[in-house]
Design a protein around this motif. Sequence first.
Motif, PDB file in Angstrom:
ATOM      1  N   ASP A  20       1.237  -1.403   0.294  1.00  0.00           N
ATOM      2  CA  ASP A  20      -0.426  -0.087   0.130  1.00  0.00           C
ATOM      3  C   ASP A  20       0.630   1.572  -0.145  1.00  0.00           C
ATOM      4  O   ASP A  20       0.586   2.690  -0.611  1.00  0.00           O
ATOM      5  CB  ASP A  20      -1.109  -0.147   1.001  1.00  0.00           C
ATOM      6  CG  ASP A  20      -1.815  -1.023   1.253  1.00  0.00           C
ATOM      7  OD1 ASP A  20      -2.135  -1.403   0.298  1.00  0.00           O
ATOM      8  OD2 ASP A  20      -3.035  -1.547   2.268  1.00  0.00           O
ATOM      9  N   VAL A  21       1.820   1.384   0.633  1.00  0.00           N
ATOM     10  CA  VAL A  21       3.036   2.562   0.979  1.00  0.00           C
ATOM     11  C   VAL A  21       3.389   2.432  -0.580  1.00  0.00           C
ATOM     12  O   VAL A  21       3.229   4.313  -1.049  1.00  0.00           O
ATOM     13  CB  VAL A  21       4.123   2.247   1.592  1.00  0.00           C
ATOM     14  CG1 VAL A  21       4.757   3.221   1.793  1.00  0.00           C
ATOM     15  CG2 VAL A  21       3.104   2.536   3.411  1.00  0.00           C
ATOM     16  N   MET A  22       4.333   1.162  -0.839  1.00  0.00           N
ATOM     17  CA  MET A  22       4.604   0.889  -2.532  1.00  0.00           C
ATOM     18  C   MET A  22       3.714   2.183  -3.418  1.00  0.00           C
ATOM     19  O   MET A  22       4.351   2.820  -3.966  1.00  0.00           O
ATOM     20  CB  MET A  22       5.478  -0.224  -2.501  1.00  0.00           C
ATOM     21  CG  MET A  22       6.330   0.230  -1.822  1.00  0.00           C
ATOM     22  SD  MET A  22       7.965   0.698  -1.306  1.00  0.00           S
ATOM     23  CE  MET A  22       8.498   0.863  -3.203  1.00  0.00           C
ATOM     24  N   LEU A  23       2.660   1.357  -3.251  1.00  0.00           N
ATOM     25  CA  LEU A  23       1.549   2.131  -4.091  1.00  0.00           C
ATOM     26  C   LEU A  23       1.536   3.488  -4.153  1.00  0.00           C
ATOM     27  O   LEU A  23       1.464   4.807  -4.850  1.00  0.00           O
ATOM     28  CB  LEU A  23       0.506   1.267  -4.478  1.00  0.00           C
ATOM     29  CG  LEU A  23       0.803  -0.213  -4.884  1.00  0.00           C
ATOM     30  CD1 LEU A  23      -0.795  -0.465  -5.055  1.00  0.00           C
ATOM     31  CD2 LEU A  23       0.851   0.233  -6.237  1.00  0.00           C
ATOM     32  N   VAL A  24       1.081   4.490  -3.117  1.00  0.00           N
ATOM     33  CA  VAL A  24       1.030   5.743  -2.727  1.00  0.00           C
ATOM     34  C   VAL A  24       2.472   6.063  -2.923  1.00  0.00           C
ATOM     35  O   VAL A  24       1.766   7.285  -3.521  1.00  0.00           O
ATOM     36  CB  VAL A  24       0.694   5.376  -1.220  1.00  0.00           C
ATOM     37  CG1 VAL A  24       1.123   7.573  -1.005  1.00  0.00           C
ATOM     38  CG2 VAL A  24      -0.657   5.243  -0.643  1.00  0.00           C
ATOM     39  N   LEU A  25       3.231   5.591  -2.768  1.00  0.00           N
ATOM     40  CA  LEU A  25       4.331   7.168  -2.734  1.00  0.00           C
ATOM     41  C   LEU A  25       4.906   7.099  -4.651  1.00  0.00           C
ATOM     42  O   LEU A  25       4.954   7.456  -5.614  1.00  0.00           O
ATOM     43  CB  LEU A  25       5.479   5.895  -2.233  1.00  0.00           C
ATOM     44  CG  LEU A  25       6.117   6.115  -1.098  1.00  0.00           C
ATOM     45  CD1 LEU A  25       7.413   5.628  -0.946  1.00  0.00           C
ATOM     46  CD2 LEU A  25       6.312   8.057  -0.880  1.00  0.00           C
ATOM     47  N   LEU A  26       4.113   5.562  -5.257  1.00  0.00           N
ATOM     48  CA  LEU A  26       4.234   5.190  -6.865  1.00  0.00           C
ATOM     49  C   LEU A  26       3.761   6.561  -7.477  1.00  0.00           C
ATOM     50  O   LEU A  26       3.859   7.295  -8.384  1.00  0.00           O
ATOM     51  CB  LEU A  26       3.813   4.435  -7.588  1.00  0.00           C
ATOM     52  CG  LEU A  26       4.644   3.802  -9.125  1.00  0.00           C
ATOM     53  CD1 LEU A  26       5.162   4.474  -9.480  1.00  0.00           C
ATOM     54  CD2 LEU A  26       2.976   2.804  -9.232  1.00  0.00           C
ATOM     55  N   ILE A  27       2.167   6.376  -6.769  1.00  0.00           N
ATOM     56  CA  ILE A  27       1.246   7.606  -7.857  1.00  0.00           C
ATOM     57  C   ILE A  27       2.164   9.075  -7.387  1.00  0.00           C
ATOM     58  O   ILE A  27       1.969   9.824  -8.204  1.00  0.00           O
ATOM     59  CB  ILE A  27      -0.126   7.583  -6.749  1.00  0.00           C
ATOM     60  CG1 ILE A  27      -0.307   6.107  -7.315  1.00  0.00           C
ATOM     61  CG2 ILE A  27      -0.913   8.600  -7.019  1.00  0.00           C
ATOM     62  CD1 ILE A  27      -2.251   5.616  -6.622  1.00  0.00           C
ATOM     63  N   ILE A  28       2.250   9.173  -5.842  1.00  0.00           N
ATOM     64  CA  ILE A  28       3.319  10.774  -5.400  1.00  0.00           C
ATOM     65  C   ILE A  28       4.041  11.251  -6.700  1.00  0.00           C
ATOM     66  O   ILE A  28       3.873  12.086  -7.279  1.00  0.00           O
ATOM     67  CB  ILE A  28       3.276  10.698  -4.594  1.00  0.00           C
ATOM     68  CG1 ILE A  28       1.793  10.824  -3.451  1.00  0.00           C
ATOM     69  CG2 ILE A  28       4.508  11.879  -3.958  1.00  0.00           C
ATOM     70  CD1 ILE A  28       2.690  10.057  -2.046  1.00  0.00           C
ATOM     71  N   PHE A  29       5.149   9.966  -7.075  1.00  0.00           N
ATOM     72  CA  PHE A  29       5.935   9.865  -8.043  1.00  0.00           C
ATOM     73  C   PHE A  29       5.610  10.739  -9.303  1.00  0.00           C
ATOM     74  O   PHE A  29       6.088  11.399 -10.437  1.00  0.00           O
ATOM     75  CB  PHE A  29       7.504   8.919  -8.272  1.00  0.00           C
ATOM     76  CG  PHE A  29       8.109   9.007  -6.285  1.00  0.00           C
ATOM     77  CD1 PHE A  29       8.519  10.618  -5.980  1.00  0.00           C
ATOM     78  CD2 PHE A  29       8.496   8.408  -5.698  1.00  0.00           C
ATOM     79  CE1 PHE A  29       9.107  10.532  -5.735  1.00  0.00           C
ATOM     80  CE2 PHE A  29       8.714   8.278  -4.827  1.00  0.00           C
ATOM     81  CZ  PHE A  29       9.502   9.319  -4.108  1.00  0.00           C
ATOM     82  N   MET A  30       5.465   9.771  -9.973  1.00  0.00           N
ATOM     83  CA  MET A  30       4.125  10.136 -11.119  1.00  0.00           C
ATOM     84  C   MET A  30       3.355  11.031 -11.602  1.00  0.00           C
ATOM     85  O   MET A  30       3.388  11.960 -12.375  1.00  0.00           O
ATOM     86  CB  MET A  30       3.318   8.954 -11.664  1.00  0.00           C
ATOM     87  CG  MET A  30       3.520   7.681 -11.615  1.00  0.00           C
ATOM     88  SD  MET A  30       2.355   6.068 -11.812  1.00  0.00           S
ATOM     89  CE  MET A  30       1.545   6.820 -13.398  1.00  0.00           C
ATOM     90  N   VAL A  31       3.175  11.417 -10.007  1.00  0.00           N
ATOM     91  CA  VAL A  31       2.192  13.339 -10.296  1.00  0.00           C
ATOM     92  C   VAL A  31       3.339  14.266 -10.483  1.00  0.00           C
ATOM     93  O   VAL A  31       3.225  15.387 -11.229  1.00  0.00           O
ATOM     94  CB  VAL A  31       1.452  13.344  -9.334  1.00  0.00           C
ATOM     95  CG1 VAL A  31       0.734  14.897  -9.630  1.00  0.00           C
ATOM     96  CG2 VAL A  31       0.002  12.284  -9.566  1.00  0.00           C
ATOM     97  N   THR A  32       4.471  14.244  -9.707  1.00  0.00           N
ATOM     98  CA  THR A  32       5.274  15.193  -9.429  1.00  0.00           C
ATOM     99  C   THR A  32       6.905  15.037 -10.441  1.00  0.00           C
ATOM    100  O   THR A  32       6.960  16.262 -10.733  1.00  0.00           O
ATOM    101  CB  THR A  32       6.167  14.902  -7.698  1.00  0.00           C
ATOM    102  OG1 THR A  32       6.385  14.099  -7.678  1.00  0.00           O
ATOM    103  CG2 THR A  32       4.754  15.287  -6.783  1.00  0.00           C
ATOM    104  N   ALA A  33       6.803  13.787 -11.073  1.00  0.00           N
ATOM    105  CA  ALA A  33       7.746  14.358 -12.131  1.00  0.00           C
ATOM    106  C   ALA A  33       7.412  15.073 -13.044  1.00  0.00           C
ATOM    107  O   ALA A  33       7.925  16.132 -13.533  1.00  0.00           O
ATOM    108  CB  ALA A  33       8.014  12.801 -12.513  1.00  0.00           C
ATOM    109  N   PRO A  34       6.141  15.047 -14.451  1.00  0.00           N
ATOM    110  CA  PRO A  34       5.862  15.956 -14.710  1.00  0.00           C
ATOM    111  C   PRO A  34       6.671  17.589 -14.482  1.00  0.00           C
ATOM    112  O   PRO A  34       6.699  18.807 -14.814  1.00  0.00           O
ATOM    113  CB  PRO A  34       5.064  16.028 -15.129  1.00  0.00           C
ATOM    114  CG  PRO A  34       4.556  14.726 -14.783  1.00  0.00           C
ATOM    115  CD  PRO A  34       5.244  14.594 -13.831  1.00  0.00           C
ATOM    116  N   LEU A  35       5.998  18.600 -13.102  1.00  0.00           N
ATOM    117  CA  LEU A  35       6.043  18.712 -12.529  1.00  0.00           C
ATOM    118  C   LEU A  35       7.890  19.609 -12.034  1.00  0.00           C
ATOM    119  O   LEU A  35       7.945  20.969 -12.204  1.00  0.00           O
ATOM    120  CB  LEU A  35       5.351  19.307 -11.304  1.00  0.00           C
ATOM    121  CG  LEU A  35       4.096  18.881 -11.189  1.00  0.00           C
ATOM    122  CD1 LEU A  35       3.676  19.316 -10.122  1.00  0.00           C
ATOM    123  CD2 LEU A  35       3.812  20.198 -12.031  1.00  0.00           C
TER     124      LEU A  35
END
Length: 140
Positions: A20-35
Amino acid sequence: MYQRKRRRPVSDINVVPYIDVMLVLLIIFMVTAPLITAGVNVDLPKAKANPLAEDSKPPVIVSVTKDYEYFVTDGNQKEGPISPQELAVIVGAHIEVEPERPVMVEGDRTVDYDAVVSLMVLLQAQGVGSVGLMTDPVEE
């Protein structure tokens, strides 16, 4: 007399919370990478040029957009749109701290030559010794 049954210890590790923690981190990195990689949209002229050496410090990039807006990008930190005088002061402060740091001008191909030269003169007045011009590579 009643005897208790001995329970055997469970040797399995519950990994569901870690997933669960890894999936949340994956989503956070996917959102912030383009920024993080967002920069100034500049249509650079094409030319054959040698790239900066890999061992050189990351440059301070000064950008002039097609709408004559000025930006300073230092690593991931972008400032602008600002006036050319403010831009020169900011770059001068960077050069005061790290004199060997390269300064690159990123001018849109539709911007007048006069705007780029005026910017280079302002940078020179702030103590920038040499300024590089950024280009896109020519496709052969």
